[in-house]
Motif scaffolding. Structure first.
Motif, PDB file in Angstrom:
ATOM      1  N   ARG A 130     -29.808  61.381 -74.997  1.00  0.00           N
ATOM      2  CA  ARG A 130     -28.507  62.047 -75.049  1.00  0.00           C
ATOM      3  C   ARG A 130     -28.642  63.545 -74.778  1.00  0.00           C
ATOM      4  O   ARG A 130     -27.790  64.153 -74.128  1.00  0.00           O
ATOM      5  CB  ARG A 130     -27.855  61.818 -76.416  1.00  0.00           C
ATOM      6  N   VAL A 131     -29.720  64.139 -75.284  1.00  0.00           N
ATOM      7  CA  VAL A 131     -29.980  65.566 -75.048  1.00  0.00           C
ATOM      8  C   VAL A 131     -30.268  65.800 -73.566  1.00  0.00           C
ATOM      9  O   VAL A 131     -29.754  66.751 -72.960  1.00  0.00           O
ATOM     10  CB  VAL A 131     -31.158  66.050 -75.913  1.00  0.00           C
ATOM     11  N   LEU A 132     -31.069  64.933 -72.982  1.00  0.00           N
ATOM     12  CA  LEU A 132     -31.387  65.070 -71.562  1.00  0.00           C
ATOM     13  C   LEU A 132     -30.128  64.977 -70.716  1.00  0.00           C
ATOM     14  O   LEU A 132     -29.984  65.699 -69.718  1.00  0.00           O
ATOM     15  CB  LEU A 132     -32.383  63.989 -71.147  1.00  0.00           C
ATOM     16  N   GLY A 133     -29.203  64.105 -71.106  1.00  0.00           N
ATOM     17  CA  GLY A 133     -27.951  63.979 -70.364  1.00  0.00           C
ATOM     18  C   GLY A 133     -27.128  65.249 -70.410  1.00  0.00           C
ATOM     19  O   GLY A 133     -26.543  65.666 -69.402  1.00  0.00           O
ATOM     20  N   ILE A 134     -27.079  65.897 -71.568  1.00  0.00           N
ATOM     21  CA  ILE A 134     -26.335  67.142 -71.705  1.00  0.00           C
ATOM     22  C   ILE A 134     -26.978  68.251 -70.878  1.00  0.00           C
ATOM     23  O   ILE A 134     -26.293  69.016 -70.189  1.00  0.00           O
ATOM     24  CB  ILE A 134     -26.242  67.544 -73.186  1.00  0.00           C
ATOM     25  N   ALA A 135     -28.303  68.337 -70.938  1.00  0.00           N
ATOM     26  CA  ALA A 135     -29.004  69.367 -70.172  1.00  0.00           C
ATOM     27  C   ALA A 135     -28.811  69.162 -68.668  1.00  0.00           C
ATOM     28  O   ALA A 135     -28.598  70.128 -67.912  1.00  0.00           O
ATOM     29  CB  ALA A 135     -30.494  69.348 -70.515  1.00  0.00           C
ATOM     30  N   GLU A 136     -28.866  67.904 -68.240  1.00  0.00           N
ATOM     31  CA  GLU A 136     -28.666  67.613 -66.811  1.00  0.00           C
ATOM     32  C   GLU A 136     -27.258  67.976 -66.375  1.00  0.00           C
ATOM     33  O   GLU A 136     -27.058  68.564 -65.309  1.00  0.00           O
ATOM     34  CB  GLU A 136     -28.946  66.138 -66.551  1.00  0.00           C
ATOM     35  N   ALA A 137     -26.273  67.636 -67.209  1.00  0.00           N
ATOM     36  CA  ALA A 137     -24.888  67.956 -66.866  1.00  0.00           C
ATOM     37  C   ALA A 137     -24.662  69.462 -66.781  1.00  0.00           C
ATOM     38  O   ALA A 137     -23.854  69.936 -65.968  1.00  0.00           O
ATOM     39  CB  ALA A 137     -23.942  67.337 -67.890  1.00  0.00           C
ATOM     40  N   ALA A 138     -25.369  70.221 -67.614  1.00  0.00           N
ATOM     41  CA  ALA A 138     -25.231  71.677 -67.610  1.00  0.00           C
ATOM     42  C   ALA A 138     -26.096  72.333 -66.542  1.00  0.00           C
ATOM     43  O   ALA A 138     -25.960  73.539 -66.287  1.00  0.00           O
ATOM     44  CB  ALA A 138     -25.578  72.243 -68.986  1.00  0.00           C
ATOM     45  N   GLY A 139     -27.002  71.571 -65.939  1.00  0.00           N
ATOM     46  CA  GLY A 139     -27.880  72.123 -64.907  1.00  0.00           C
ATOM     47  C   GLY A 139     -28.913  73.087 -65.448  1.00  0.00           C
ATOM     48  O   GLY A 139     -29.251  74.074 -64.785  1.00  0.00           O
ATOM     49  N   VAL A 140     -29.425  72.795 -66.660  1.00  0.00           N
ATOM     50  CA  VAL A 140     -30.387  73.706 -67.283  1.00  0.00           C
ATOM     51  C   VAL A 140     -31.691  72.974 -67.582  1.00  0.00           C
ATOM     52  O   VAL A 140     -31.733  71.748 -67.680  1.00  0.00           O
ATOM     53  CB  VAL A 140     -29.823  74.320 -68.582  1.00  0.00           C
ATOM     54  N   ARG A 141     -32.737  73.753 -67.762  1.00  0.00           N
ATOM     55  CA  ARG A 141     -34.078  73.232 -68.024  1.00  0.00           C
ATOM     56  C   ARG A 141     -34.458  73.532 -69.472  1.00  0.00           C
ATOM     57  O   ARG A 141     -34.401  74.680 -69.911  1.00  0.00           O
ATOM     58  CB  ARG A 141     -35.074  73.875 -67.051  1.00  0.00           C
ATOM     59  N   LEU A 147     -25.248  59.258 -89.245  1.00  0.00           N
ATOM     60  CA  LEU A 147     -26.159  59.893 -90.192  1.00  0.00           C
ATOM     61  C   LEU A 147     -25.612  61.217 -90.731  1.00  0.00           C
ATOM     62  O   LEU A 147     -26.212  61.817 -91.614  1.00  0.00           O
ATOM     63  CB  LEU A 147     -27.518  60.142 -89.529  1.00  0.00           C
ATOM     64  N   GLY A 148     -24.503  61.684 -90.172  1.00  0.00           N
ATOM     65  CA  GLY A 148     -23.931  62.940 -90.641  1.00  0.00           C
ATOM     66  C   GLY A 148     -24.720  64.157 -90.217  1.00  0.00           C
ATOM     67  O   GLY A 148     -24.771  65.149 -90.952  1.00  0.00           O
ATOM     68  N   ASP A 149     -25.313  64.101 -89.030  1.00  0.00           N
ATOM     69  CA  ASP A 149     -26.174  65.194 -88.561  1.00  0.00           C
ATOM     70  C   ASP A 149     -25.724  65.712 -87.197  1.00  0.00           C
ATOM     71  O   ASP A 149     -24.974  65.056 -86.471  1.00  0.00           O
ATOM     72  CB  ASP A 149     -27.622  64.718 -88.442  1.00  0.00           C
ATOM     73  N   ARG A 150     -26.241  66.888 -86.856  1.00  0.00           N
ATOM     74  CA  ARG A 150     -25.997  67.474 -85.532  1.00  0.00           C
ATOM     75  C   ARG A 150     -27.296  68.003 -84.945  1.00  0.00           C
ATOM     76  O   ARG A 150     -28.135  68.573 -85.646  1.00  0.00           O
ATOM     77  CB  ARG A 150     -24.999  68.638 -85.615  1.00  0.00           C
ATOM     78  N   THR A 151     -27.416  67.823 -83.648  1.00  0.00           N
ATOM     79  CA  THR A 151     -28.437  68.467 -82.824  1.00  0.00           C
ATOM     80  C   THR A 151     -27.736  69.554 -82.021  1.00  0.00           C
ATOM     81  O   THR A 151     -26.533  69.456 -81.752  1.00  0.00           O
ATOM     82  CB  THR A 151     -29.061  67.424 -81.872  1.00  0.00           C
ATOM     83  N   TYR A 152     -28.469  70.597 -81.631  1.00  0.00           N
ATOM     84  CA  TYR A 152     -27.864  71.676 -80.850  1.00  0.00           C
ATOM     85  C   TYR A 152     -28.676  71.957 -79.593  1.00  0.00           C
ATOM     86  O   TYR A 152     -29.908  71.926 -79.619  1.00  0.00           O
ATOM     87  CB  TYR A 152     -27.754  72.958 -81.684  1.00  0.00           C
ATOM     88  N   ILE A 153     -27.942  72.227 -78.513  1.00  0.00           N
ATOM     89  CA  ILE A 153     -28.525  72.680 -77.254  1.00  0.00           C
ATOM     90  C   ILE A 153     -27.896  74.036 -76.944  1.00  0.00           C
ATOM     91  O   ILE A 153     -26.664  74.143 -76.827  1.00  0.00           O
ATOM     92  CB  ILE A 153     -28.255  71.692 -76.100  1.00  0.00           C
ATOM     93  N   ALA A 154     -28.709  75.072 -76.841  1.00  0.00           N
ATOM     94  CA  ALA A 154     -28.220  76.401 -76.489  1.00  0.00           C
ATOM     95  C   ALA A 154     -28.832  76.800 -75.158  1.00  0.00           C
ATOM     96  O   ALA A 154     -30.042  76.645 -74.954  1.00  0.00           O
ATOM     97  CB  ALA A 154     -28.590  77.415 -77.569  1.00  0.00           C
ATOM     98  N   HIS A 155     -27.998  77.322 -74.240  1.00  0.00           N
ATOM     99  CA  HIS A 155     -28.534  77.687 -72.927  1.00  0.00           C
ATOM    100  C   HIS A 155     -27.815  78.901 -72.354  1.00  0.00           C
ATOM    101  O   HIS A 155     -26.719  79.271 -72.787  1.00  0.00           O
ATOM    102  CB  HIS A 155     -28.432  76.500 -71.960  1.00  0.00           C
ATOM    103  N   ASP A 156     -28.478  79.517 -71.387  1.00  0.00           N
ATOM    104  CA  ASP A 156     -27.922  80.690 -70.716  1.00  0.00           C
ATOM    105  C   ASP A 156     -27.504  80.393 -69.282  1.00  0.00           C
ATOM    106  O   ASP A 156     -27.293  81.306 -68.483  1.00  0.00           O
ATOM    107  CB  ASP A 156     -28.933  81.842 -70.733  1.00  0.00           C
TER     108      ASP A 156
END
Length: 339
Positions: free
Chosen positions: A37-48, A13-22
């Protein structure tokens, strides 16, 4: 600890989603329908995930923001003036949203792609980190202003120039720019290049920041081309509040059923590449290969609401196609066949 911004590409689709964390909490901007896919990235980063931001009521895909926020218990934030039919946290120009102990998001009204479009300026420890510009300021371009119809196009084109100017005036040059559109999306006024940029870089190259208002508007309107017909269905779906996507595989169809569906005028779609299709295929099928912008062109050309059967070499091919289809609101294929 630094702030990390992770892009999640949806090339079809030519789009991007972003996850920003501290490192502890995260915010998400403009998530696609298949938010696993977002949940997978958050889990891998260990963030909520605590906040999900929507820059606008999208015209090119069905959002996963509402269901993502519900699943993780996050706040779902979009413009308070957007007429939607579900509970959310409405935000307005100038609002500041605290995300965890270190991140602050300033809401900026940046009309142009839509009348109520928002950008989100992210700060950490008092320093400007990034701005999530949705369909406003893109890499070397801007979002197109004509998706709401000809009665709005001229007004939105002028507004898009002013929004770009505002972002350039209010944010430091080193602020990273993170647009949602512009990577092949038809929501981009022109095809934009590059995969990263800053406010300073855009000041040097973006037509919205290097030409005067009249010239920018004239050039923008002259360069607009056709956009996918299915866009007409995306805004209403997003305003209504999209439900959970069902990614379980459809039922298998026998050859006789495939023939019946073809003869009934349904779309039976061969997912192989064009070379394989040309070498031999089932008569009456159509070919939209997974190796291209599969869902954009299938959804564009197919009469909306027509039952779709997917033919793939493997069940994995069917699953990939189905994932792309739910992103534009085609939720359940009628059947599938493999081999």
């Amino acid at each position: 600890m630094t702030i990390t911004v992770l892009p999640l590409d949806t090339p079809g689709l030519g789009d991007r989603t972003y996850i920003a964390h501290d490192g502890e909490v995260a915010l998400v901007v403009d998530p696609q329908r298949d938010y696993d896919r977002v949940l997978g990235i958050a889990e891998a980063a260990g963030v909520r995930i605590t906040h999900v931001f929507e820059s606008h009521i999208h015209n090119d895909y069905v959002t996963g923001g509402l269901e993502l926020a519900r699943q993780v218990g996050a706040r779902y934030l979009l413009n308070a003036d957007d007429p939607v039919f579900f509970e959310r946290t409405g935000v307005s120009d100038g609002d500041v949203v605290e995300v965890g102990a270190r991140m602050r998001v300033r809401v900026l009204l940046t009309p142009g792609h839509t009348h109520t479009h928002l950008s989100f300026a992210l700060e950490a420890d008092g320093e400007s980190v990034a701005v999530f510009t949705g369909g406003s300021l893109l890499y070397g371009s801007t979002g197109r202003p004509d998706l709401l119809g000809p009665d709005h196009t001229d007004t939105l084109a002028h507004a898009q120039w002013h929004s770009a100017q505002r972002l350039a005036a209010e944010l430091p040059d080193e602020t990273a720019v993170y647009p949602t559109h512009g990577f092949g999306s038809f929501c981009s006024a022109t095809q934009s290049g590059g995969t990263a940029s800053t406010i300073g870089q855009e000041k040097l190259a973006n037509p919205a920041l290097t030409t005067d208002e009249a010239r920018y508007v004239d050039d923008l309107l002259a360069g607009l081309d056709a956009y996918p017909a299915y866009y007409a269905h995306m805004g209403p779906a997003n305003s209504a509040g999209p439900g959970e996507a069902d990614l379980s595989l459809p039922t298998e169809a026998e050859p006789a059923e495939l023939r019946r569906r073809i003869e009934a005028g349904e779309w039976v779609v061969d997912l192989r590449n064009r070379t394989a299709f040309a070498a031999g295929h089932v008569g009456g099928t159509v070919n939209f290969g997974l190796d291209g912008q599969f869902v954009t062109y299938l959804a564009w050309l197919m009469p909306w609401g027509t039952p779709v059967t997917l033919l793939g070499e493997t069940a994995e091919d069917v699953a990939e196609a189905q994932r792309e289809l739910v992103r534009v609101g085609i939720d359940r294929p009628a059947a599938m066949a493999t081999g």
